[in-house]
Write an enzyme that holds these catalytic residues in place. Structure first.
Site, mmCIF file in Angstrom:
data_model
loop_
_atom_site.group_PDB
_atom_site.id
_atom_site.type_symbol
_atom_site.label_atom_id
_atom_site.label_comp_id
_atom_site.label_asym_id
_atom_site.label_seq_id
_atom_site.Cartn_x
_atom_site.Cartn_y
_atom_site.Cartn_z
ATOM 1 N N GLU A 185 -12.872 1.265 -5.365
ATOM 2 C CA GLU A 185 -13.571 2.536 -5.536
ATOM 3 C C GLU A 185 -13.025 3.360 -6.700
ATOM 4 O O GLU A 185 -11.850 3.273 -7.050
ATOM 5 C CB GLU A 185 -13.419 3.393 -4.269
ATOM 6 C CG GLU A 185 -13.966 2.770 -3.011
ATOM 7 C CD GLU A 185 -13.728 3.618 -1.773
ATOM 8 O OE1 GLU A 185 -14.320 3.299 -0.722
ATOM 9 O OE2 GLU A 185 -12.941 4.584 -1.841
ATOM 10 N N HIS A 218 0.815 -1.218 0.000
ATOM 11 C CA HIS A 218 0.000 0.000 0.000
ATOM 12 C C HIS A 218 0.851 1.271 0.000
ATOM 13 O O HIS A 218 0.720 2.135 0.856
ATOM 14 C CB HIS A 218 -0.952 0.002 1.207
ATOM 15 C CG HIS A 218 -2.000 -1.058 1.143
ATOM 16 N ND1 HIS A 218 -3.099 -1.056 1.971
ATOM 17 C CD2 HIS A 218 -2.114 -2.162 0.358
ATOM 18 C CE1 HIS A 218 -3.850 -2.126 1.702
ATOM 19 N NE2 HIS A 218 -3.263 -2.802 0.721
#
Length: 383
Positions: free
Chosen positions: A257, A164
């Protein structure tokens, strides 16, 4: 299992979760071959393979595209594919897990001074973190090198782990600001902590200093870099023709998303998500009145969005202004209709491999980089 957004149904494309595990080598023949599929409105031409390619950009006023490989190599390839050059002077990178050499974009002044921005993962006190550098890409005949590369931004703090990082880059349409995506490093809480720059979208001046007018500038550094927060693993950022900034973001177990990025807004992670924790533990869905900015489009199950491009070319005129997402676990190219500040999923085309990068060429063609060892560079043109 949470409900599935009807327009984003990907039942036939269910892949691994959006933790982005190491890829296996995608199947593919040598460069230069073409393929067609009856359900795709484009022809795919294979242009060659690369070792874990991560990002690419076409250099303005130049015959070259620049391609990064996660392991630490930067390559130049001319558009017709007759020449490939390895660039010297690339910084040492920590190539582990999801980390390594990352994004590359041309500075607004590239045609005058050859300036480029490069992102990568570096080691340091506390672990590792993403960095962004600014330097000159000098191309001299059949050789190329980076000169004067200096770090202008770092994730703060460095932490343990190799996931990440985010570290995607975009220049604002007015050419004044550099936007950087910063993942929360699989640590959850930093995304809501305004005292660190993890889990954020940052707005910087072109030299990497915090831009004036950022919403949390009165809190000091690094809060003065923050444009938006509450992000998990933002792996795509791009501006549309109206100057709106869009972002694609990996959710947890579901809940990937596409967001419209607005100044000072909190996008909810890890307090709100349309996905669930990998343990199966629930996370509250986005809902009206919860204080968080909800995604414009989301997917459940995961597609693992690895990149975002907004199309402005002429080869596919009906797609002008639309967003294109490369799906990793979904092994697809996904078109998202953008209408002002609204978005809906348009088409999903199975590509048979993890798609790391989507880029528009100067010819209006769409270029894809497959993920992993032997990842192909693909050119899409109308059928």
């Amino acid at each position: 299992m949470r409900r599935m957004l009807a327009v984003a149904a990907l039942t036939a494309l269910v892949g691994c979760s959006s933790t982005e595990p190491p890829a296996t080598s995608p199947a593919g023949s040598a460069g230069g071959t073409t393929s067609e599929s009856a359900d795709r409105p484009f022809t795919v031409t294979e242009l060659g393979d690369y070792d874990e390619p991560w990002a690419m950009t076409f250099l303005p006023g130049s015959p070259y595209a620049a391609i990064t490989q996660r392991g630490g190599k930067l390559l130049l390839r001319d558009v017709d594919g007759t020449e490939s050059i390895e660039v010297d002077g690339v910084p040492e990178v920590r190539a582990a897990g999801q980390g390594g050499l990352g994004d590359i974009i041309a500075a607004p002044s590239f045609e005058e001074d050859a300036s480029i921005y490069l992102s990568w993962v570096e080691s340091g006190d506390g672990g590792s973190g993403a960095a962004v550098g600014l330097g000159r890409l000098v191309i001299d005949g059949g050789s190329a090198r980076l000169e004067g590369l200096r770090v202008i931004w770092r994730q703060q703090p460095k932490v343990d782990g190799d996931g990440h990082f985010g570290h995607r880059l975009a220049i604002s349409p007015d050419g004044k600001y550099l936007f950087v995506s910063s993942g929360e490093r699989q640590k959850f809480d930093p995304a809501q902590d305004l005292g660190v720059n993890l889990g954020k979208i940052l707005r910087l001046n072109l030299d990497g200093t915090p831009a004036a007018g950022n919403p949390y500038a009165d809190r000091g550094s690094p809060s003065d870099q923050i444009w938006s927060y509450g992000h998990r693993n933002p792996l795509g950022i791009a501006f549309d023709a109206d100057g709106n900034l869009w972002e694609s973001e990996m959710g947890p177990r579901g809940g990937d998303e596409v967001n419209l990025i607005l100044q000072g807004k909190n996008y909810g992670w890890p307090k709100a998500s349309n996905g669930s924790h990998y343990s199966g533990e629930d996370i509250p869905d986005h809902k009206l009145g919860d204080g968080f900015e909800a995604p414009k489009v989301w997917w459940n199950p995961s597609i693992s969005p690895g990149s975002l491009m907004i199309y402005s070319g002429s080869l596919f005129p009906s797609w002008q202004g639309d967003a294109f997402i490369g799906a990793l676990s979904g092994e697809a190219l996904i078109r998202v209709d953008l209408d002002g500040t609204d978005a809906t999923v348009g088409d999903t085309w199975a590509m048979g491999a993890r798609i790391r990068e989507v880029e528009q060429g100067p010819d209006g063609a769409i270029y894809l980089l497959q993920d992993g060892a032997g990842g192909q560079l693909l050119r899409l043109t109308p059928r």
